[in-house]
Write a protein that holds these residues in place. Structure first.
Motif, PDB file in Angstrom:
ATOM      1  N   MET A 119      32.194  47.303  46.669  1.00  0.00           N
ATOM      2  CA  MET A 119      31.592  45.981  46.740  1.00  0.00           C
ATOM      3  C   MET A 119      32.552  44.958  46.140  1.00  0.00           C
ATOM      4  SD  MET A 119      28.025  44.818  44.975  1.00  0.00           S
ATOM      5  CE  MET A 119      27.511  43.142  45.016  1.00  0.00           C
ATOM      6  N   LYS A 120      32.776  43.875  46.879  1.00  0.00           N
ATOM      7  CA  LYS A 120      33.656  42.813  46.413  1.00  0.00           C
ATOM      8  C   LYS A 120      33.004  42.099  45.229  1.00  0.00           C
ATOM      9  CE  LYS A 120      36.164  38.726  48.062  1.00  0.00           C
ATOM     10  NZ  LYS A 120      36.801  38.599  46.795  1.00  0.00           N
ATOM     11  N   VAL A 121      33.794  41.847  44.200  1.00  0.00           N
ATOM     12  CA  VAL A 121      33.307  41.134  43.016  1.00  0.00           C
ATOM     13  C   VAL A 121      33.660  39.668  43.188  1.00  0.00           C
ATOM     14  CG1 VAL A 121      33.433  40.920  40.517  1.00  0.00           C
ATOM     15  CG2 VAL A 121      33.615  43.185  41.573  1.00  0.00           C
ATOM     16  N   GLU A 122      32.633  38.844  43.351  1.00  0.00           N
ATOM     17  CA  GLU A 122      32.812  37.407  43.543  1.00  0.00           C
ATOM     18  C   GLU A 122      32.088  36.686  42.406  1.00  0.00           C
ATOM     19  OE1 GLU A 122      31.893  34.050  46.964  1.00  0.00           O
ATOM     20  OE2 GLU A 122      30.632  35.834  46.865  1.00  0.00           O
ATOM     21  N   VAL A 123      32.844  35.877  41.672  1.00  0.00           N
ATOM     22  CA  VAL A 123      32.287  35.071  40.587  1.00  0.00           C
ATOM     23  C   VAL A 123      32.615  33.623  40.925  1.00  0.00           C
ATOM     24  CG1 VAL A 123      32.391  34.598  38.114  1.00  0.00           C
ATOM     25  CG2 VAL A 123      32.514  36.954  38.914  1.00  0.00           C
ATOM     26  N   VAL A 124      31.581  32.793  40.968  1.00  0.00           N
ATOM     27  CA  VAL A 124      31.744  31.408  41.422  1.00  0.00           C
ATOM     28  C   VAL A 124      31.215  30.426  40.369  1.00  0.00           C
ATOM     29  CG1 VAL A 124      31.586  32.094  43.855  1.00  0.00           C
ATOM     30  CG2 VAL A 124      29.522  31.367  42.636  1.00  0.00           C
ATOM     31  N   PRO A 125      31.636  29.144  40.452  1.00  0.00           N
ATOM     32  CA  PRO A 125      31.104  28.151  39.510  1.00  0.00           C
ATOM     33  C   PRO A 125      29.588  28.016  39.646  1.00  0.00           C
ATOM     34  CG  PRO A 125      32.992  27.269  40.714  1.00  0.00           C
ATOM     35  CD  PRO A 125      32.626  28.574  41.365  1.00  0.00           C
ATOM     36  N   HIS A 126      28.961  27.546  38.570  1.00  0.00           N
ATOM     37  CA  HIS A 126      27.512  27.345  38.583  1.00  0.00           C
ATOM     38  C   HIS A 126      27.118  26.473  39.771  1.00  0.00           C
ATOM     39  CE1 HIS A 126      23.524  27.291  36.788  1.00  0.00           C
ATOM     40  NE2 HIS A 126      23.454  26.043  37.211  1.00  0.00           N
ATOM     41  N   LYS A 168      25.318  40.423  52.664  1.00  0.00           N
ATOM     42  CA  LYS A 168      25.679  39.844  51.379  1.00  0.00           C
ATOM     43  C   LYS A 168      24.462  39.919  50.471  1.00  0.00           C
ATOM     44  CE  LYS A 168      28.437  36.054  49.757  1.00  0.00           C
ATOM     45  NZ  LYS A 168      29.073  34.809  50.021  1.00  0.00           N
ATOM     46  N   ARG A 169      24.639  40.516  49.292  1.00  0.00           N
ATOM     47  CA  ARG A 169      23.530  40.596  48.351  1.00  0.00           C
ATOM     48  C   ARG A 169      23.197  39.205  47.844  1.00  0.00           C
ATOM     49  NH1 ARG A 169      23.559  45.099  44.273  1.00  0.00           N
ATOM     50  NH2 ARG A 169      24.128  46.215  46.140  1.00  0.00           N
ATOM     51  N   THR A 170      21.904  38.872  47.850  1.00  0.00           N
ATOM     52  CA  THR A 170      21.476  37.531  47.454  1.00  0.00           C
ATOM     53  C   THR A 170      20.515  37.527  46.269  1.00  0.00           C
ATOM     54  OG1 THR A 170      19.661  37.558  49.055  1.00  0.00           O
ATOM     55  CG2 THR A 170      21.775  36.611  49.790  1.00  0.00           C
ATOM     56  N   LEU A 223      37.466  39.387  34.460  1.00  0.00           N
ATOM     57  CA  LEU A 223      37.147  40.709  35.005  1.00  0.00           C
ATOM     58  C   LEU A 223      37.095  40.699  36.532  1.00  0.00           C
ATOM     59  CD1 LEU A 223      34.436  41.774  32.418  1.00  0.00           C
ATOM     60  CD2 LEU A 223      36.727  42.775  32.671  1.00  0.00           C
ATOM     61  N   ALA A 224      36.614  39.611  37.111  1.00  0.00           N
ATOM     62  CA  ALA A 224      36.564  39.512  38.572  1.00  0.00           C
ATOM     63  C   ALA A 224      37.977  39.527  39.162  1.00  0.00           C
ATOM     64  CB  ALA A 224      35.815  38.252  38.999  1.00  0.00           C
ATOM     65  N   LYS A 225      38.927  38.944  38.432  1.00  0.00           N
ATOM     66  CA  LYS A 225      40.322  38.984  38.888  1.00  0.00           C
ATOM     67  C   LYS A 225      40.916  40.381  38.711  1.00  0.00           C
ATOM     68  CE  LYS A 225      41.393  34.138  38.183  1.00  0.00           C
ATOM     69  NZ  LYS A 225      41.655  33.173  37.145  1.00  0.00           N
ATOM     70  N   GLU A 226      40.570  41.035  37.595  1.00  0.00           N
ATOM     71  CA  GLU A 226      41.080  42.384  37.330  1.00  0.00           C
ATOM     72  C   GLU A 226      40.493  43.435  38.260  1.00  0.00           C
ATOM     73  OE1 GLU A 226      40.980  43.956  33.263  1.00  0.00           O
ATOM     74  OE2 GLU A 226      41.311  41.911  32.535  1.00  0.00           O
ATOM     75  N   GLU A 256      37.628  44.493  43.676  1.00  0.00           N
ATOM     76  CA  GLU A 256      36.942  45.407  44.602  1.00  0.00           C
ATOM     77  C   GLU A 256      36.224  46.530  43.863  1.00  0.00           C
ATOM     78  OE1 GLU A 256      36.903  44.875  47.913  1.00  0.00           O
ATOM     79  OE2 GLU A 256      38.252  43.140  47.792  1.00  0.00           O
ATOM     80  N   ASP A 257      36.050  46.389  42.568  1.00  0.00           N
ATOM     81  CA  ASP A 257      35.498  47.478  41.754  1.00  0.00           C
ATOM     82  C   ASP A 257      34.353  46.962  40.877  1.00  0.00           C
ATOM     83  OD1 ASP A 257      35.016  49.638  40.067  1.00  0.00           O
ATOM     84  OD2 ASP A 257      36.992  49.592  39.119  1.00  0.00           O
ATOM     85  N   ILE A 258      33.136  46.976  41.431  1.00  0.00           N
ATOM     86  CA  ILE A 258      31.989  46.453  40.695  1.00  0.00           C
ATOM     87  C   ILE A 258      31.736  47.263  39.421  1.00  0.00           C
ATOM     88  CG2 ILE A 258      30.240  47.764  41.989  1.00  0.00           C
ATOM     89  CD1 ILE A 258      29.840  44.146  40.717  1.00  0.00           C
ATOM     90  N   GLU A 259      32.013  48.560  39.447  1.00  0.00           N
ATOM     91  CA  GLU A 259      31.811  49.391  38.254  1.00  0.00           C
ATOM     92  C   GLU A 259      32.763  48.977  37.128  1.00  0.00           C
ATOM     93  OE1 GLU A 259      29.281  51.502  37.890  1.00  0.00           O
ATOM     94  OE2 GLU A 259      28.667  51.065  39.944  1.00  0.00           O
TER      95      GLU A 259
END
Length: 172
Positions: free
Chosen positions: A1-8, A96-98, A138-141, A144-147
Motif C-alpha cells: 500500500m502506497k503511503v501518502e501523507v498530505v497537508p491538512h 483508494k482507502r477513504t 516516515l512517508a518519504k522513508e 511503499e511500506d505501510i508497516e
C-alpha cells in the motif's frame, strides 16, 4: 500500500460529519456517540487522507448483526483486526482507502486512549507539529511500506498517549 501523507484539508471535518450521518441509522439505539479521531481530526497537521471514525456502542456483539447493512455504504467488515473488543471496518472508493470505522463498547479503554491523544494534540500544537514532521519523514522513508511507516510512528504514539492520558487525568 502506497503511503501518502498530505497537508491538512479543511474538508476532512465535513467528510466525517457526512459519513457519521450515513452510519448512524445502521446502529440504531445501540449507538452512544460518534467521534472524529486520527490525524485528520487534528487541525494543521499532515495526515494520510483517510477519515478515522470512532463509534461507541452499548453492546459490541450487536454490531456483528449490522455488518451487511454497513457494507451497503461500501464498508468491509474486518472483525477485531488485532484489537480485542473492537469492530473495524474500512471503505475504499476507486481502489483508494477513504474511511476507517473503529467501534468499541462504552467504557473501553481504547476509547479513552484515542480521544485523549486527539485532544492532547489539539491542545498542544507544538507536539502536533512534531507528529506531523515525523509522519512526513516516515512517508518519504517508507513510500511503499505501510508497516514500516506504522512501526516508525509507534514509539512516538505510545509516548504521547501516555502524556495525553496523564494530561487528561490532571484536567478532571
Amino acid at each position: 500500500m502506497k503511503v501518502e501523507v498530505v497537508p491538512h484539508d479543511s474538508t476532512w471535518q465535513s467528510k466525517f460529519e457526512d459519513e457519521s450521518k450515513l452510519i448512524t441509522p445502521t446502529l440504531g439505539n445501540n449507538l452512544v456517540k460518534i467521534h472524529h479521531i486520527g490525524s485528520t481530526s487534528i487541525p494543521g497537521i499532515y495526515a494520510k487522507p483517510i477519515i478515522d471514525i470512532l463509534v461507541e456502542v452499548k453492546d459490541i456483539t450487536k454490531v456483528d448483526e449490522q455488518n451487511s447493512v454497513i457494507a451497503v455504504f461500501g464498508y468491509e467488515a474486518m472483525g477485531e483486526l488485532g484489537i480485542p473488543g473492537r469492530r473495524y471496518f474500512r471503505k475504499h472508493i476507486e481502489d483508494k482507502r477513504t474511511h476507517h470505522i473503529h467501534i468499541f463498547e462504552v467504557n473501553s479503554p481504547e476509547i479513552e486512549r484515542h480521544l485523549a491523544f486527539r485532544d492532547y494534540m489539539i491542545a498542544h500544537p507544538e507536539d502536533a507539529q512534531k507528529y506531523s514532521e515525523l509522519k512526513r519523514k516516515l512517508a518519504k522513508e517508507y513510500p511503499e511500506d505501510i508497516e514500516g511507516y506504522m512501526d516508525g510512528k509507534d514509539g512516538f504514539i505510545k509516548e504521547f498517549e501516555s502524556r495525553a492520558l496523564a494530561w487528561k487525568a490532571e484536567k478532571i
